[in-house]
Motif scaffolding. Structure first.
Motif, mmCIF file in Angstrom:
data_model
loop_
_atom_site.group_PDB
_atom_site.id
_atom_site.type_symbol
_atom_site.label_atom_id
_atom_site.label_comp_id
_atom_site.label_asym_id
_atom_site.label_seq_id
_atom_site.Cartn_x
_atom_site.Cartn_y
_atom_site.Cartn_z
ATOM 1 N N PRO A 1 -4.045 0.373 -12.009
ATOM 2 C CA PRO A 1 -4.520 -1.011 -12.042
ATOM 3 C C PRO A 1 -3.413 -2.043 -11.920
ATOM 4 C CG PRO A 1 -4.487 -0.108 -14.259
ATOM 5 C CD PRO A 1 -4.160 1.031 -13.322
ATOM 6 N N HIS A 2 -2.152 -1.603 -12.005
ATOM 7 C CA HIS A 2 -1.033 -2.533 -11.940
ATOM 8 C C HIS A 2 -0.629 -2.861 -10.501
ATOM 9 C CE1 HIS A 2 -0.572 -2.116 -16.265
ATOM 10 N NE2 HIS A 2 -0.612 -0.798 -16.110
ATOM 11 N N PHE A 3 -1.224 -2.140 -9.520
ATOM 12 C CA PHE A 3 -1.013 -2.440 -8.109
ATOM 13 C C PHE A 3 -2.377 -2.669 -7.453
ATOM 14 C CE2 PHE A 3 2.863 -0.101 -9.122
ATOM 15 C CZ PHE A 3 3.840 -0.842 -8.467
ATOM 16 N N THR A 4 -2.498 -3.731 -6.665
ATOM 17 C CA THR A 4 -3.761 -4.018 -5.992
ATOM 18 C C THR A 4 -4.004 -3.015 -4.878
ATOM 19 O OG1 THR A 4 -2.842 -5.486 -4.291
ATOM 20 C CG2 THR A 4 -3.356 -6.480 -6.441
ATOM 21 N N ARG A 5 -5.200 -3.008 -4.341
ATOM 22 C CA ARG A 5 -5.541 -2.108 -3.244
ATOM 23 C C ARG A 5 -4.764 -2.451 -1.975
ATOM 24 N NH1 ARG A 5 -9.596 -0.686 -6.505
ATOM 25 N NH2 ARG A 5 -10.735 1.212 -5.946
ATOM 26 N N ALA A 6 -4.292 -3.683 -1.873
ATOM 27 C CA ALA A 6 -3.473 -4.073 -0.728
ATOM 28 C C ALA A 6 -2.023 -3.643 -0.905
ATOM 29 C CB ALA A 6 -3.538 -5.589 -0.528
ATOM 30 N N GLN A 7 -1.608 -3.430 -2.142
ATOM 31 C CA GLN A 7 -0.212 -3.090 -2.430
ATOM 32 C C GLN A 7 0.051 -1.607 -2.511
ATOM 33 O OE1 GLN A 7 0.234 -5.155 -6.154
ATOM 34 N NE2 GLN A 7 0.759 -7.119 -5.201
ATOM 35 N N CYS A 8 -0.993 -0.821 -2.757
ATOM 36 C CA CYS A 8 -0.780 0.586 -3.085
ATOM 37 C C CYS A 8 -1.991 1.403 -2.639
ATOM 38 C CB CYS A 8 -0.558 0.711 -4.593
ATOM 39 S SG CYS A 8 -0.448 2.377 -5.234
ATOM 40 N N LEU A 9 -1.752 2.671 -2.351
ATOM 41 C CA LEU A 9 -2.826 3.578 -1.963
ATOM 42 C C LEU A 9 -3.736 3.876 -3.146
ATOM 43 C CD1 LEU A 9 -3.940 5.442 0.293
ATOM 44 C CD2 LEU A 9 -2.431 7.221 -0.602
ATOM 45 N N LEU B 1 -9.930 5.957 0.510
ATOM 46 C CA LEU B 1 -9.472 6.772 1.630
ATOM 47 C C LEU B 1 -10.590 7.146 2.603
ATOM 48 C CD1 LEU B 1 -7.005 9.324 0.021
ATOM 49 C CD2 LEU B 1 -6.452 7.444 1.553
ATOM 50 N N GLN B 2 -10.225 7.176 3.872
ATOM 51 C CA GLN B 2 -11.078 7.789 4.892
ATOM 52 C C GLN B 2 -10.384 9.070 5.335
ATOM 53 O OE1 GLN B 2 -12.447 5.368 8.198
ATOM 54 N NE2 GLN B 2 -12.388 7.144 9.570
ATOM 55 N N VAL B 3 -11.040 10.205 5.131
ATOM 56 C CA VAL B 3 -10.457 11.509 5.438
ATOM 57 C C VAL B 3 -11.168 12.107 6.645
ATOM 58 C CG1 VAL B 3 -9.947 13.820 4.577
ATOM 59 C CG2 VAL B 3 -9.887 11.866 3.009
ATOM 60 N N ASN C 1 17.060 -1.413 -4.177
ATOM 61 C CA ASN C 1 16.127 -2.256 -3.416
ATOM 62 C C ASN C 1 16.909 -3.301 -2.625
ATOM 63 O OD1 ASN C 1 14.244 -0.738 -4.768
ATOM 64 N ND2 ASN C 1 13.004 -2.455 -5.459
ATOM 65 N N PRO C 2 17.765 -2.848 -1.718
ATOM 66 C CA PRO C 2 18.695 -3.758 -1.046
ATOM 67 C C PRO C 2 18.036 -4.827 -0.183
ATOM 68 C CG PRO C 2 18.735 -1.588 -0.023
ATOM 69 C CD PRO C 2 17.944 -1.449 -1.290
ATOM 70 N N THR C 3 16.795 -4.597 0.258
ATOM 71 C CA THR C 3 16.132 -5.611 1.087
ATOM 72 C C THR C 3 15.442 -6.672 0.231
ATOM 73 O OG1 THR C 3 14.110 -4.280 1.234
ATOM 74 C CG2 THR C 3 15.755 -3.989 2.971
ATOM 75 N N GLY C 4 15.431 -6.479 -1.095
ATOM 76 C CA GLY C 4 14.800 -7.455 -1.985
ATOM 77 C C GLY C 4 13.431 -6.991 -2.438
ATOM 78 N N ARG C 5 12.418 -7.815 -2.218
ATOM 79 C CA ARG C 5 11.064 -7.534 -2.689
ATOM 80 C C ARG C 5 10.547 -6.214 -2.124
ATOM 81 N NH1 ARG C 5 5.876 -10.081 -3.841
ATOM 82 N NH2 ARG C 5 4.240 -9.076 -2.599
ATOM 83 N N TYR C 6 10.004 -5.391 -3.005
ATOM 84 C CA TYR C 6 9.352 -4.137 -2.603
ATOM 85 C C TYR C 6 8.189 -3.918 -3.554
ATOM 86 C CZ TYR C 6 8.769 0.848 -1.469
ATOM 87 O OH TYR C 6 8.258 2.079 -1.104
ATOM 88 N N VAL C 7 7.039 -4.498 -3.178
ATOM 89 C CA VAL C 7 5.814 -4.389 -3.968
ATOM 90 C C VAL C 7 4.759 -3.604 -3.192
ATOM 91 C CG1 VAL C 7 3.912 -5.649 -5.069
ATOM 92 C CG2 VAL C 7 6.265 -6.498 -5.276
ATOM 93 N N ASN C 8 4.527 -3.999 -1.944
ATOM 94 C CA ASN C 8 3.546 -3.294 -1.106
ATOM 95 C C ASN C 8 4.127 -1.972 -0.649
ATOM 96 O OD1 ASN C 8 1.835 -5.519 -1.270
ATOM 97 N ND2 ASN C 8 2.725 -6.476 0.529
ATOM 98 N N HIS C 9 3.375 -0.902 -0.859
ATOM 99 C CA HIS C 9 3.859 0.419 -0.454
ATOM 100 C C HIS C 9 2.690 1.331 -0.113
ATOM 101 C CE1 HIS C 9 3.174 0.578 -4.791
ATOM 102 N NE2 HIS C 9 3.135 1.906 -4.748
#
Length: 245
Positions: free
Chosen positions: A83-91, A96-98, A237-245
């Motif tokens: 719940p700490h990551f939104t559906r847009a930020q995390c799988l 899923l569509q399999v 995290n050299p590029t900075g922000r890394y939330v969406n994955h």
């Protein structure tokens, strides 16, 4: 300097997710048919999982069976509707569509596997081999060993602290051998550079993330004779922000 670099990804990385799903399919088939054979490839893109290849087994899994295997594997990895990551930020497995494209193995290929005399051939599959190194206790080269140790350490923290970090983690370690001769004689001199990238929840500042992961690097058990925090170059995290994955 004479540098050698290796990179490792955590189970949460899409490439590893695909490998683990494929392994899980093999496991489930072998549970029902110990003589079953599976040549399955898994492709992940966004919320889509595609399973393709060939199976030679006395079972008939349905599409729902494969979907259940996929969701179970991803949940075990750490993609369990955090719940700490939104559906847009995390799988999220529920989204899923399999798609499954598994065919019965060709008898022409199978004859290269089942051979007279009871021996088992490789069919159309390649055989890989490597060699041992005396650089570490597990007989693996230093760079890959320490990159793996770091990745496992950060991943374990992420799984137990889903309110802070996500599980799609990548680590990289560059080892300095000093000279080509030292490299050929398996004599690493120091850990030259460390790179760690790990997703965090949106509320965490980059400063907090870097401090957290910096402490994890220090506690990962890297050999003191090679790792000197005051000399090793560290990128977190050299590029900075890394939330969406």
């Amino acid at each position: 300097m004479y540098l050698f670099t290796s990179e490792v990804v955590s189970p949460g990385h899409p490439d590893k997710c695909a490998d683990i799903i494929a392994d899980s399919i093999v496991d489930e088939i072998l549970k029902q048919d110990p003589n079953g054979r599976v040549a399955a490839e898994v492709f992940i893109a966004g919320k889509h999982v595609v399973i393709g290849g060939e199976v030679n087994a006395k079972i008939d899994f349905t599409h729902d069976d494969y979907r259940h295997i996929v969701k179970g594997a991803l949940s075990e990895i750490g993609y369990n509707d955090n719940p700490h990551f939104t559906r847009a930020q995390c799988l999220h497995p529920q989204d899923l569509q399999v798609d499954v494209f598994l065919n019965q193995q060709s008898p022409d290929i199978n004859q290269g596997v089942d051979q007279e005399g009871g021996e088992i051939g490789a069919g159309d599959q390649g055989i890989m081999f490597g060699f041992a190194s005396c650089e570490t206790k597990n007989f693996m080269p230093a760079a890959i060993t320490y990159a793996r140790a770091l990745c496992d350490h950060v991943y374990a923290y992420a799984k137990s602290h889903p309110n802070e970090l996500g599980v799609d983690i990548k680590t990289q370690v560059s080892v300095d051998y000093g000279t080509k001769s030292n490299f050929e004689e398996c004599k690493p001199q120091s850990i030259h550079t460390i790179v760690v990238s790990a997703p965090c929840v949106e509320s965490m500042s980059i400063e907090r993330v870097r401090d957290l992961i910096g402490n994890l690097i220090d506690s990962a058990g890297l050999p003191k004779e090679l790792y000197d925090k005051s000399k090793t170059i560290i990128y977190i995290n050299p590029t900075g922000r890394y939330v969406n994955h």
